[in-house]
Design an enzyme around this catalytic site. Sequence first.
Site, PDB file in Angstrom:
ATOM      1  N   ASP A 285     -11.807  -2.099  67.387  1.00 25.87           N
ATOM      2  CA  ASP A 285     -12.069  -1.106  68.427  1.00 25.87           C
ATOM      3  C   ASP A 285     -13.544  -1.269  68.814  1.00 25.87           C
ATOM      4  O   ASP A 285     -14.439  -0.904  68.059  1.00 25.87           O
ATOM      5  CB  ASP A 285     -11.777   0.295  67.881  1.00 25.87           C
ATOM      6  CG  ASP A 285     -11.983   1.402  68.930  1.00 25.87           C
ATOM      7  OD1 ASP A 285     -12.737   1.168  69.889  1.00 25.87           O
ATOM      8  OD2 ASP A 285     -11.404   2.493  68.762  1.00 25.87           O
TER       9      ASP A 285
ATOM     10  N   LYS B 256     -14.944   5.293  78.258  1.00 31.13           N
ATOM     11  CA  LYS B 256     -16.306   5.478  77.756  1.00 31.13           C
ATOM     12  C   LYS B 256     -17.286   4.583  78.517  1.00 31.13           C
ATOM     13  O   LYS B 256     -17.448   4.746  79.710  1.00 31.13           O
ATOM     14  CB  LYS B 256     -16.313   5.245  76.244  1.00 31.13           C
ATOM     15  CG  LYS B 256     -15.153   5.946  75.497  1.00 31.13           C
ATOM     16  CD  LYS B 256     -15.191   7.459  75.576  1.00 31.13           C
ATOM     17  CE  LYS B 256     -13.938   8.129  75.033  1.00 31.13           C
ATOM     18  NZ  LYS B 256     -13.509   7.743  73.697  1.00 31.13           N
TER      19      LYS B 256
ATOM     20  N   ARG C 298       4.622  -0.794  88.026  1.00 28.98           N
ATOM     21  CA  ARG C 298       4.518  -0.675  86.567  1.00 28.98           C
ATOM     22  C   ARG C 298       4.292  -2.034  85.917  1.00 28.98           C
ATOM     23  O   ARG C 298       3.592  -2.158  84.921  1.00 28.98           O
ATOM     24  CB  ARG C 298       5.770   0.037  85.994  1.00 28.98           C
ATOM     25  CG  ARG C 298       5.763   0.169  84.488  1.00 28.98           C
ATOM     26  CD  ARG C 298       6.650   1.283  83.927  1.00 28.98           C
ATOM     27  NE  ARG C 298       7.895   1.501  84.652  1.00 28.98           N
ATOM     28  CZ  ARG C 298       8.944   0.672  84.666  1.00 28.98           C
ATOM     29  NH1 ARG C 298       8.909  -0.441  83.962  1.00 28.98           N
ATOM     30  NH2 ARG C 298      10.025   0.959  85.370  1.00 28.98           N
TER      31      ARG C 298
ATOM     32  N   TYR D  50     -11.716   6.765  64.567  1.00 24.26           N
ATOM     33  CA  TYR D  50     -11.663   7.776  65.617  1.00 24.26           C
ATOM     34  C   TYR D  50     -10.480   8.698  65.314  1.00 24.26           C
ATOM     35  O   TYR D  50      -9.385   8.211  65.041  1.00 24.26           O
ATOM     36  CB  TYR D  50     -11.484   7.075  66.978  1.00 24.26           C
ATOM     37  CG  TYR D  50     -11.213   8.012  68.120  1.00 24.26           C
ATOM     38  CD1 TYR D  50     -12.227   8.801  68.640  1.00 24.26           C
ATOM     39  CD2 TYR D  50      -9.943   8.126  68.666  1.00 24.26           C
ATOM     40  CE1 TYR D  50     -11.981   9.673  69.677  1.00 24.26           C
ATOM     41  CE2 TYR D  50      -9.687   8.994  69.709  1.00 24.26           C
ATOM     42  CZ  TYR D  50     -10.709   9.770  70.210  1.00 24.26           C
ATOM     43  OH  TYR D  50     -10.454  10.644  71.232  1.00 24.26           O
TER      44      TYR D  50
HETATM   45  C1  LIG Z   1     -12.320   7.779  72.957  1.00 28.88           C
HETATM   46  C2  LIG Z   1     -12.003   6.777  71.925  1.00 28.88           C
HETATM   47  C3  LIG Z   1     -10.685   6.336  71.725  1.00 28.88           C
HETATM   48  C4  LIG Z   1      -9.495   6.938  72.480  1.00 28.88           C
HETATM   49  O1  LIG Z   1      -9.515   6.629  73.824  1.00 28.88           O
HETATM   50  P1  LIG Z   1      -8.899   7.575  74.997  1.00 28.88           P
HETATM   51  O2  LIG Z   1      -9.260   6.812  76.217  1.00 28.88           O
HETATM   52  O3  LIG Z   1      -9.541   8.917  74.892  1.00 28.88           O
HETATM   53  O4  LIG Z   1      -7.429   7.636  74.754  1.00 28.88           O
HETATM   54  C5  LIG Z   1     -10.468   5.356  70.776  1.00 28.88           C
HETATM   55  N1  LIG Z   1     -11.483   4.837  70.046  1.00 28.88           N
HETATM   56  C6  LIG Z   1     -12.756   5.245  70.208  1.00 28.88           C
HETATM   57  C7  LIG Z   1     -13.821   4.632  69.374  1.00 28.88           C
HETATM   58  C8  LIG Z   1     -13.058   6.224  71.150  1.00 28.88           C
HETATM   59  O5  LIG Z   1     -14.334   6.628  71.292  1.00 28.88           O
END
Ligand SMILES: *Cc1c(COP(=O)(O)O)cnc(C)c1O
Length: 373
Positions: free
Chosen positions: A171, A196, A47, A99
């Site tokens: 982000d 992503k 962890r 998001y």
């Molecule tokens: C998918 C996404 C998230 C969240 O991420 P997860 O890996 O699904 O928890 C946050 N910000 C953006 C812009 C995203 O596309």
Amino acid sequence: MNIETIAIHAGQEIDPTTGSVIPPIYLSTTFERAEDGSFPHGNLYIRNGNPNRTMLERCLTALEGGADCAAFSSGLAATMSIFQALQPGDHVIAPDDAYHGVSRLLREIMAPWGLNYTVVDMTDVAAVQAAVQPQTRLVWIETPSNPQLKVADIAAIAAVAHEAAALCVVDNTWASPIQQRPLELSADLVLHSTTKYLGGHSDLLGGAVVTRELSPIWERVRFLQANGGAVPAPFDCWLLLRGIQTLAYRVRAHAEHALRIAQFLACHPRIERVHYPGLETHPGHAVAVRQMRGFGGMLSIEVRGGEAAAMALAARLQIFTRATSLGGIESLIEHRASVEGPESKTPPGLLRVSVGLEHPDDLIADLKQALGD
Ligand SMILES: *Cc1c(COP(=O)(O)O)cnc(C)c1O
């Protein structure tokens, strides 16, 4: 060093015990102490740290040009750790089109925890300035935004945040470090859903935070990573490093295909509007040109005829898959309003497209047949 080279080499060393060129996956949960009680390899318990995670964190640090990185089990776990690094009573400024998972996190988890927040239109720097309060500690930016691809001016908002002695967090999931490097524009932290583009193959869940400098807030994020426990599995870290090696080439192709599709749809009579920052008609185009290298692989379209027409168009597509998420090799299309639920401000005729790496001629031919051309 160029980012293509960084993506292939940063954090990854030839395994010293076997000469393995590609790193092994270290599944051990625990690591041996030396006779004096120390941990000679820096690893204690899974962890707290794991060799695959360390390699991934070093690679992401280098890709974003930061000082350190903490990897998490999802993008939202990483997001939550940033908010939890603040104190109850602190105030956050967030986008009115963040998001939806981030909005829900603020509304339903962090607000009851004691975090106050205001949502603003991040394309309006004066609105960000006007939202500053004495307790403002953090300004959250997501650019290009989801799902309308609004572009926020990172350097200008970071200046507003810093004047208020607040952090600026970006982000950077949609642009990826290949097309946008927020730390160079004075942001303090970068957030990724590594699920992503960084993973890139729609087969893992992960998140990461990269910091521009070591700071008390950064120490708190690290503490929350190890002690909150939302850490990624070694195999997911390994898969991510594997995906990142082709990141630069994938993202460039995603963006090239997205621009072609945006140009095709922008002059189609059955499409009311195309949201893509690479189009000169997009309201965020000038800022995007200034702060991005390329315009990403995401776009959204508003179909004439509203929800029913949008659903029917998505249903006729053969190559695009009707599914959520983004950033993988395959093209996805999604009716956003129905995913976002009742609070959604997304237009009912909007379809969000994650443009994949299939040949763009095939993607355009598929759109043509679905549009009845
Ligand atoms: C998918 C996404 C998230 C969240 O991420 P997860 O890996 O699904 O928890 C946050 N910000 C953006 C812009 C995203 O596309």
